[in-house]
Design an enzyme around this catalytic site. Sequence first.
Site, mmCIF file in Angstrom:
data_model
loop_
_atom_site.group_PDB
_atom_site.id
_atom_site.type_symbol
_atom_site.label_atom_id
_atom_site.label_comp_id
_atom_site.label_asym_id
_atom_site.label_seq_id
_atom_site.Cartn_x
_atom_site.Cartn_y
_atom_site.Cartn_z
ATOM 1 C CB ALA A 68 -0.896 0.020 1.232
ATOM 2 C CE LYS A 69 5.481 4.664 -0.325
ATOM 3 N NZ LYS A 69 6.448 3.668 0.108
#
Length: 430
Positions: free
Chosen positions: A116-117
Amino acid sequence: MDARDSTNSSATIYDDEVFKMACDQFSVIADYLNIDEGDREWATYPKRAVAVTLPVHMDDGSTKAFQGYRVQHHIALGPTKGGTRFALSLSMGETAALAMWMSWKCALAQLPYGGAKGGVAVDPTKLSRNELEAVSRRYMQEMIPFVGPHTDIMGPDMGTNEQIMAWFMDTYSVYMGYAVNEIVTGKPVAIGGTEGRREATGRGVVYLIERAMSMLKLNPEKCTAIVQGFGNVGSVAALSLAYKSGVKVTGISDHTAAIYNPKGIDVKAAEQHVFKKGNLRAFAQDDHVDPKEFLTLPCDILIPAAVDRVITGKNAGQLKCRILAEAANGPTTPEADRILEKRWDEIFVIPDILCNAGGVIVSYFEWVQGLQAFLWTESEVTDKLFRILEHSFAQVIRRAKEHKISHRTAAMATGVERVIKAKQVRGLFP
Ligand code: GLU
């Protein structure tokens, strides 16, 4: 075939140069692994992406609306995990690329996570402390429906720090009504952060450089290093190289200055300077050089530890290092990669998803300790970190040698393969 050219794709919210680069890198691996056309789009596009608007009262009485993003790449192996970036240029496409890289990175290290980011399109250095706190809290508040200790766990990245993670943890905990310290990693130790997280990425980078030096039979005392970026990762790596490994650091830089001195740089003085002044602009002014030429100066170890796409088709042929340790995410473009592949016997590349994995590995330790209410010592954390890095490093080197492929292809193929396998075994709804 490129996932973006397939029959279903038209313009998407991810269209952006960095996302294109991540897709191009994936295509190379997908061809090498013979991944079925039908699985390619599914593997590259994010599971979920959220864009939020963050209205904030500024100190001057005005109200500003900032854009925030969070991209969760896949959930085949566990919850998603990844940093939060505060940077003015942040876009959905870049966030998606960074989330994809997190997936391959976590899978290579065998962490039970998808990538994720997230982040906010803001220059944090232009905000007062109150404004920074307001942006951070509002960001987490908007993300509450989409994150959770078993859903998506945030951590630090460029432009964020322990204090911001503390505000995230507090905002989430106040909403839930009890302390949920496993919702973020990279927190201060005082509220359940782990010993050794702050130093983890830089420490991991140096561990791998030392492994590469020993493989190449290079004597650290005779080696020089140039480090681009003097944030949490670059500064820890430079300090550790200079004062623990015995390497002479001849170049350091940040977004305000590039400094080079073949006799060596006083890295501790640079750290003190940045602590007081916030950047390197006024440090060792006689040694300032053109930032455009900085990466091509002669050295044994080159460490890009700042932003993506700094090693390109234009400068890859001119690099004069023996080891390229990619501490940043995505510092090398696919065009540069093709040049580096030809220079494989001159330049030993430690690819980003291996080189900078120390951060997320110790974030994983922090999450596990939070979930189990364990407390590990710094040496326990560091020992476990080095054990994982050693295993990943050995796997990458072995695969590259056996299949005569680049270190990047070996690293990415190992990560991609694990994600695809998990997706295939879990299957799709009929
Ligand atoms: N931002 C770091 C990375 O790019 C670490 C993220 C985390 O600890 O979750 O790997």
